[in-house]
Design a protein around this motif. Structure first.
Motif, PDB file in Angstrom:
ATOM      1  N   VAL A   1       0.832  -1.204   0.000  1.00 45.94           N
ATOM      2  CA  VAL A   1       0.000   0.000   0.000  1.00 45.94           C
ATOM      3  C   VAL A   1       0.868   1.255   0.000  1.00 45.94           C
ATOM      4  O   VAL A   1       0.631   2.194  -0.772  1.00 45.94           O
ATOM      5  N   LEU A   2       1.898   1.288   0.838  1.00 44.28           N
ATOM      6  CA  LEU A   2       2.749   2.477   0.914  1.00 44.28           C
ATOM      7  C   LEU A   2       3.501   2.724  -0.394  1.00 44.28           C
ATOM      8  O   LEU A   2       3.582   3.868  -0.860  1.00 44.28           O
ATOM      9  N   CYS A   3       4.051   1.683  -1.000  1.00 41.01           N
ATOM     10  CA  CYS A   3       4.738   1.852  -2.287  1.00 41.01           C
ATOM     11  C   CYS A   3       3.745   2.256  -3.370  1.00 41.01           C
ATOM     12  O   CYS A   3       4.068   3.056  -4.248  1.00 41.01           O
ATOM     13  N   GLY A   4       2.537   1.725  -3.306  1.00 39.16           N
ATOM     14  CA  GLY A   4       1.502   2.134  -4.251  1.00 39.16           C
ATOM     15  C   GLY A   4       1.164   3.609  -4.112  1.00 39.16           C
ATOM     16  O   GLY A   4       0.988   4.314  -5.114  1.00 39.16           O
ATOM     17  N   PHE A   5       1.093   4.108  -2.887  1.00 38.77           N
ATOM     18  CA  PHE A   5       0.877   5.541  -2.674  1.00 38.77           C
ATOM     19  C   PHE A   5       2.040   6.343  -3.248  1.00 38.77           C
ATOM     20  O   PHE A   5       1.839   7.400  -3.838  1.00 38.77           O
ATOM     21  N   GLY A   6       3.253   5.867  -3.046  1.00 38.53           N
ATOM     22  CA  GLY A   6       4.413   6.579  -3.569  1.00 38.53           C
ATOM     23  C   GLY A   6       4.379   6.694  -5.083  1.00 38.53           C
ATOM     24  O   GLY A   6       4.706   7.742  -5.646  1.00 38.53           O
ATOM     25  N   VAL A   7       3.962   5.624  -5.747  1.00 37.69           N
ATOM     26  CA  VAL A   7       3.903   5.651  -7.217  1.00 37.69           C
ATOM     27  C   VAL A   7       2.719   6.482  -7.694  1.00 37.69           C
ATOM     28  O   VAL A   7       2.873   7.363  -8.539  1.00 37.69           O
ATOM     29  N   THR A   8       1.518   6.196  -7.163  1.00 35.05           N
ATOM     30  CA  THR A   8       0.326   6.869  -7.687  1.00 35.05           C
ATOM     31  C   THR A   8       0.214   8.321  -7.243  1.00 35.05           C
ATOM     32  O   THR A   8      -0.077   9.189  -8.057  1.00 35.05           O
ATOM     33  N   ILE A   9       0.464   8.582  -5.970  1.00 35.46           N
ATOM     34  CA  ILE A   9       0.332   9.950  -5.475  1.00 35.46           C
ATOM     35  C   ILE A   9       1.607  10.743  -5.736  1.00 35.46           C
ATOM     36  O   ILE A   9       1.564  11.851  -6.256  1.00 35.46           O
TER      37      ILE A   9
ATOM     38  N   LEU B   1       4.393  14.570  -9.409  1.00 35.12           N
ATOM     39  CA  LEU B   1       5.461  14.924 -10.330  1.00 35.12           C
ATOM     40  C   LEU B   1       5.005  15.004 -11.786  1.00 35.12           C
ATOM     41  O   LEU B   1       5.360  15.935 -12.498  1.00 35.12           O
ATOM     42  N   THR B   2       4.231  14.027 -12.241  1.00 37.34           N
ATOM     43  CA  THR B   2       3.848  13.999 -13.649  1.00 37.34           C
ATOM     44  C   THR B   2       2.828  15.072 -13.983  1.00 37.34           C
ATOM     45  O   THR B   2       2.993  15.805 -14.957  1.00 37.34           O
ATOM     46  N   HIS B   3       1.759  15.168 -13.203  1.00 38.58           N
ATOM     47  CA  HIS B   3       0.678  16.104 -13.518  1.00 38.58           C
ATOM     48  C   HIS B   3       0.748  17.414 -12.736  1.00 38.58           C
ATOM     49  O   HIS B   3      -0.039  18.315 -13.014  1.00 38.58           O
ATOM     50  N   SER B   4       1.629  17.521 -11.760  1.00 38.02           N
ATOM     51  CA  SER B   4       1.701  18.701 -10.883  1.00 38.02           C
ATOM     52  C   SER B   4       0.317  19.044 -10.336  1.00 38.02           C
ATOM     53  O   SER B   4      -0.093  20.202 -10.305  1.00 38.02           O
ATOM     54  N   ALA B   5      -0.397  18.013  -9.895  1.00 37.77           N
ATOM     55  CA  ALA B   5      -1.760  18.198  -9.407  1.00 37.77           C
ATOM     56  C   ALA B   5      -1.791  18.887  -8.045  1.00 37.77           C
ATOM     57  O   ALA B   5      -2.801  19.479  -7.687  1.00 37.77           O
ATOM     58  N   PHE B   6      -0.714  18.797  -7.310  1.00 38.06           N
ATOM     59  CA  PHE B   6      -0.651  19.465  -6.013  1.00 38.06           C
ATOM     60  C   PHE B   6       0.806  19.718  -5.660  1.00 38.06           C
ATOM     61  O   PHE B   6       1.714  19.150  -6.246  1.00 38.06           O
ATOM     62  N   VAL B   7       0.998  20.591  -4.701  1.00 38.43           N
ATOM     63  CA  VAL B   7       2.335  20.885  -4.191  1.00 38.43           C
ATOM     64  C   VAL B   7       2.355  20.436  -2.740  1.00 38.43           C
ATOM     65  O   VAL B   7       1.517  20.859  -1.936  1.00 38.43           O
ATOM     66  N   ALA B   8       3.294  19.578  -2.411  1.00 34.32           N
ATOM     67  CA  ALA B   8       3.381  19.044  -1.048  1.00 34.32           C
ATOM     68  C   ALA B   8       4.473  19.769  -0.277  1.00 34.32           C
ATOM     69  O   ALA B   8       5.426  20.298  -0.861  1.00 34.32           O
ATOM     70  N   VAL B   9       4.317  19.771   1.048  1.00 31.55           N
ATOM     71  CA  VAL B   9       5.389  20.310   1.882  1.00 31.55           C
ATOM     72  C   VAL B   9       6.599  19.399   1.743  1.00 31.55           C
ATOM     73  O   VAL B   9       6.493  18.222   1.372  1.00 31.55           O
ATOM     74  N   ARG B  10       7.764  19.927   2.011  1.00 32.22           N
ATOM     75  CA  ARG B  10       9.018  19.215   1.752  1.00 32.22           C
ATOM     76  C   ARG B  10       9.107  17.816   2.383  1.00 32.22           C
ATOM     77  O   ARG B  10       9.483  16.870   1.705  1.00 32.22           O
TER      78      ARG B  10
ATOM     79  N   LEU C   1       6.679  15.698   3.248  1.00 27.84           N
ATOM     80  CA  LEU C   1       5.740  14.804   2.576  1.00 27.84           C
ATOM     81  C   LEU C   1       6.227  14.457   1.178  1.00 27.84           C
ATOM     82  O   LEU C   1       6.144  13.308   0.748  1.00 27.84           O
ATOM     83  N   LYS C   2       6.758  15.446   0.479  1.00 27.05           N
ATOM     84  CA  LYS C   2       7.292  15.204  -0.866  1.00 27.05           C
ATOM     85  C   LYS C   2       8.429  14.194  -0.800  1.00 27.05           C
ATOM     86  O   LYS C   2       8.478  13.244  -1.597  1.00 27.05           O
ATOM     87  N   ALA C   3       9.328  14.363   0.157  1.00 21.59           N
ATOM     88  CA  ALA C   3      10.451  13.427   0.302  1.00 21.59           C
ATOM     89  C   ALA C   3       9.945  12.021   0.627  1.00 21.59           C
ATOM     90  O   ALA C   3      10.412  11.031   0.050  1.00 21.59           O
ATOM     91  N   ALA C   4       8.968  11.926   1.532  1.00 25.44           N
ATOM     92  CA  ALA C   4       8.436  10.611   1.905  1.00 25.44           C
ATOM     93  C   ALA C   4       7.769   9.929   0.721  1.00 25.44           C
ATOM     94  O   ALA C   4       7.988   8.733   0.475  1.00 25.44           O
ATOM     95  N   LEU C   5       6.966  10.665  -0.054  1.00 26.39           N
ATOM     96  CA  LEU C   5       6.305  10.074  -1.218  1.00 26.39           C
ATOM     97  C   LEU C   5       7.308   9.624  -2.272  1.00 26.39           C
ATOM     98  O   LEU C   5       7.144   8.567  -2.894  1.00 26.39           O
ATOM     99  N   LEU C   6       8.354  10.398  -2.475  1.00 24.56           N
ATOM    100  CA  LEU C   6       9.352  10.019  -3.477  1.00 24.56           C
ATOM    101  C   LEU C   6      10.176   8.817  -3.023  1.00 24.56           C
ATOM    102  O   LEU C   6      10.523   7.951  -3.835  1.00 24.56           O
ATOM    103  N   VAL C   7      10.476   8.730  -1.741  1.00 23.30           N
ATOM    104  CA  VAL C   7      11.182   7.554  -1.224  1.00 23.30           C
ATOM    105  C   VAL C   7      10.298   6.313  -1.365  1.00 23.30           C
ATOM    106  O   VAL C   7      10.753   5.255  -1.809  1.00 23.30           O
ATOM    107  N   LEU C   8       9.026   6.434  -1.001  1.00 22.29           N
ATOM    108  CA  LEU C   8       8.101   5.296  -1.131  1.00 22.29           C
ATOM    109  C   LEU C   8       7.934   4.885  -2.587  1.00 22.29           C
ATOM    110  O   LEU C   8       7.877   3.699  -2.900  1.00 22.29           O
TER     111      LEU C   8
END
Length: 103
Positions: A63-71, A77-86, A88-95
Motif C-alpha cells: 500500500v505504501l509503495c503504491g501511494f508513492g507511485v500513484t500519489i 510529479l507527472t501532472h503537478s496536481a498538487f504541491v506538497a510540503v518538503r 511529505l514530498k520526500a516521503a512520497l518520493l522515497v516510497l
C-alpha cells in the motif's frame, strides 16, 4: 413489382478484434498467474517461512509503495496536481522509489 434489394456485403472478421483476444489472454495470464503463485506459496509455507508478521509487512509495504507511485510520482510529479510540503514530498518520493520501477 418489387425491386430486388442488393445482398448486404459479407462481414469480414476484424483482425484487430481477433488479435485483441490473444493479447487479452496473455495480459490476463501475466496478471493472474503470479498472484496465484504468491497465494500458493503463502499457503504451502505457512508457519514454516511465512507468518502474520510477513503478511502485515507485505500488505503495508504494498500500500505504501503504491501511494508513492500513484500519489508521488504520478499525481505530484507527472501532472503537478498538487504541491506538497518538503517532508511529505520526500516521503512520497522515497516510497515511490521503493517500488523499483526503473528509470
Amino acid at each position: 413489382m418489387i425491386a430486388e434489394q442488393p445482398a448486404p456485403p459479407a462481414v469480414q472478421p476484424d483482425p484487430e478484434v481477433e488479435a485483441g483476444w490473444g493479447q487479452k489472454s496473455v495480459m490476463l495470464a501475466i496478471t493472474v498467474i503470479p498472484f496465484v503463485g504468491i497465494l500458493t506459496a503463502i499457503v504451502l509455507l505457512w508457519n514454516a517461512a511465512v507468518g502474520w508478521t510477513d503478511l502485515l509487512l507485505l500488505v503495508s509495504l504494498y500500500v505504501l509503495c503504491g501511494f508513492g507511485v500513484t500519489i508521488g510520482f504520478h499525481r505530484m510529479l507527472t501532472h503537478s496536481a498538487f504541491v506538497a510540503v518538503r517532508p511529505l514530498k520526500a516521503a512520497l518520493l522515497v516510497l515511490g522509489s521503493m517500488s523499483i520501477q526503473g528509470g
